[in-house]
Scaffold this active site. Structure first.
Site: not given
Lengths: 322, 325
Positions: B59, B128
């Site tokens: 990322e 999440h």
């Protein structure tokens, strides 16, 4: 490829310019004319100059907090650099960036970066864009042995290797990450050996020998332009000054270590080479070059002093695009 | 007009912008397989692997490379897969993307869209499910967008791609299947900044965004049955936010409630509440009310997850107290 005699003299001029510019910046920091942080590159000049001499103007580089040398080697204007260090309106960043954020997008200098390791991924993006555009441009990152331990080093090399990006990753291994020795922090001291893990060439070069750096960079640039992917070049070098110019800042490095590296002065190295290769090169010529460099630095200081401070309300400009 | 889903609307937005401007491209994990929510389906086939780039799970470097690619003139759409994963790239968003234009004295532009699917969805648990828009709104240099309707997801995403600044683009994961009417024209844009008046009412102004707009609309319908008319404002863009519309509504209703899925403490609702209090305290006839999640990580089990959700009934109960009904 060997540098032509003309290019070697130009390299010498650039290296001497970096040194004199930083000597003045250091003096002006200590006498208060420059208020913000200054990290000096003196002793490492051969890396920036050797690599940038192998690049075209539209090739792109990213630098780090110790960035004056990379700017000068890529062709930045001394006046606007010094004005930025002075925090003036005519500085490269209009006084908003200072020493750690000098950029000149018109010459492919995509900015010095104050986050150690921060430039690695950004320049990888410049390499990606170069590949997308397909115009043969190359992107180069200058970073230290300290940054080689940041995660972005590994992520970037993996992506660049996998996608065969046209890139050079140039590690300036000066053995000290701020005030900690790389001997204490690196699992293996050679950074170049990590290239094997990504299946790309890892080259170790004497970072105080500008001609050796130039040759290694030239080979890597040719490889990049040919679509063969990135190269990791590790330049063994040393900074003569402390991590930062801050008065009283710690410098734990042994004096004998500093002295040993100062005896391997990259500028003297090139002068000696020039004298050997081209018997006609004389001390008088070097003196004339130094006089010209000193004049240019003095002119940069005069330019900076003549430039106004930015208007306080400019602190709110340039946050968003227009 | 066509009735399409929130996900399809986003897909159209990216495809249209990629056709319109060759500098637009997208990168992220699994884009070649259509993206984790199908929001890139078919794009690889149309645009090829260079413009729909499948990345490793890196990322920080996906984000940093996008900053670099944007600095040199391309317009990347960066997929973070889940908003939570973008936290691996905070340096690149906050220290690099947000500041490059400013710290280089205006030389640089960073036109990039950072897509962060957010919010509670199907028992996805603590890593999440987060809604972190307030963090990004705090950072000078970032635009923050959180669309609710399919039409807005298309029009705002297209505007975000055309924006010359880095845009944090927050799509709610529970909204992918939400259907709605979306204009068909290729140049359908929703400007960044203006809020949307989702429902009119005279008794209370309710400001919200993202999935909570739907919850607020249900609450307003319920409240109406009880004789309370709630005006619902879908903020759409969190930064810059539409003070003008909110102020005008509060001037009319004299009451304000802010509702968001994110943790209430330090949420963006606090900014709206404080701004209205600073400017309009004299017109308010009731204390401003905020509703957000408790300050707890998001749970897995349904009853635990639901404990953190704001319901229409809770909103009606709070509104009723505020209106003094």
């Amino acid at each position: 490829m060997t540098a032509s005699p003309e290019l070697q003299r130009e390299m010498l001029r650039q290296m001497q310019t970096i040194r004199r510019f930083e000597e003045r910046a250091s003096d002006d920091y200590h006498n208060g004319a420059i208020y913000g942080v200054v990290h000096c590159y003196i002793g490492e000049e051969a890396v920036a100059v050797g690599v940038c001499s192998a690049l075209n103007k539209d090739d792109q580089i990213i630098s780090n907090h110790r960035g004056h040398g990379h700017c000068i080697a890529k062709g930045a204007d001394l006046n606007r650099m010094m004005a930025e260090l002075y925090g003036r309106q005519d500085g490269y960043c209009k006084g908003k960036g200072g020493s750690m954020h000098i950029a000149d997008f018109s010459i492919g200098m995509l900015g010095a970066n104050g986050i150690v390791g921060g430039g690695l991924s950004i320049v990888t993006g410049a390499g990606l864009a170069a590949q997308l555009e397909g115009k043969g441009r190359v992107a180069v990152c200058f970073f230290g042995d300290g940054a080689s331990n940041a995660g972005s080093f590994h992520e970037s090399l993996n992506i660049a290797a996998r996608w065969k990006l046209p890139m050079l990753y140039v590690c300036e291994h000066n053995s000290w990450a701020a005030n900690t020795s790389s001997r204490m922090t690196h699992a293996r001291d050679d950074v170049a050996s990590r290239a094997a893990g990504y299946g790309i060439p890892g080259v170790v070069v004497d970072g105080n020998d500008v001609l050796a750096v130039y040759e290694a960079a030239t080979d890597a640039v040719a490889r990049a332009r040919a679509g063969e992917g990135p190269t990791l070049i590790e330049c063994k070098t040393y900074r003569w000054r402390a991590h930062t110019e801050r008065p009283g800042a710690a410098d734990p490095r042994p004096l004998e270590e500093i002295a040993a590296w100062m005896a391997k002065d990259p500028i003297q190295h090139l002068v000696d080479d020039l004298k050997q290769q081209q018997g006609q090169y004389s001390d008088a010529e070097f003196q004339a070059l130094d006089d010209a460099v000193m004049s240019a630095v003095a002119a940069a200081v005069a330019f900076a002093e003549a430039s106004p401070f930015p208007a306080p309300e400019a602190a709110l400009d340039d946050v968003f695009a227009d | 007009m066509s009735v399409i889903s929130y996900q399809e609307a986003a897909l159209q937005a990216v495809a249209e912008e990629m056709r319109r401007d060759h500098r637009v491209w997208a990168l992220g994990e699994d884009l070649g397989r259509g993206g984790v929510f199908g929001q890139y389906r078919g794009l690889l086939e149309e645009f090829g692997p260079q413009r729909i780039a499948d990345t490793p799970i890196s990322e920080a470097t996906i984000m940093g490379a996008s900053v670099g690619a944007a600095l040199v003139g391309t317009r990347p759409v960066v997929e973070m897969r889940f908003a939570d994963f973008a936290l691996c790239a905070v340096d690149e968003m906050v220290n690099q993307a947000a500041k490059a234009r400013f710290m280089f004295g205006g030389q640089a532009r960073v036109p990039m869209v950072i897509r962060q699917p957010s919010g509670m969805w199907r028992s996805s648990a603590a890593q999440h499910s987060q809604s972190l828009e307030a963090w990004y709104a705090h950072i000078p240099g970032l635009v923050v967008v959180a669309p609710y309707t399919p039409a807005d997801n298309k029009g705002l995403l297209k505007s975000a791609i055309r924006c010359d600044d880095p845009v944090i683009y927050i799509e709610h994961k529970d909204n992918w299947a939400l259907e709605g009417e979306v204009p068909d024209e290729a140049d359908y844009l929703v400007p960044l900044g203006p809020a949307r008046l989702a429902r009119t009412g005279n008794d209370l102004t309710l400001v919200t965004w993202s999935k909570m707009v739907g919850v607020a609309e249900k609450a307003a319908a319920l409240a109406s049955l009880q004789g309370m008319e709630i005006e619902v404002i879908d903020l759409r863009t969190i930064w810059p936010w539409d003070q003008e519309l909110v102020f005008a509504s509060v001037a009319k209703t004299k009451r304000l409630m802010v509702v968001h899925e994110a943790v209430q403490v330090g949420g963006f609702g606090a900014e709206i509440a404080a701004t209205v209090a600073e400017h309009m305290a004299h017109v308010l006839t009731a204390p401003i009310c905020r509703m957000g999640a408790p300050r707890a990580p998001i749970s897995y089990a349904k009853p635990l997850e639901n404990q953190l959700r704001i319901t229409p009934e809770q909103i009606v109960a709070t509104a009723s107290r505020q209106i003094g009904h």
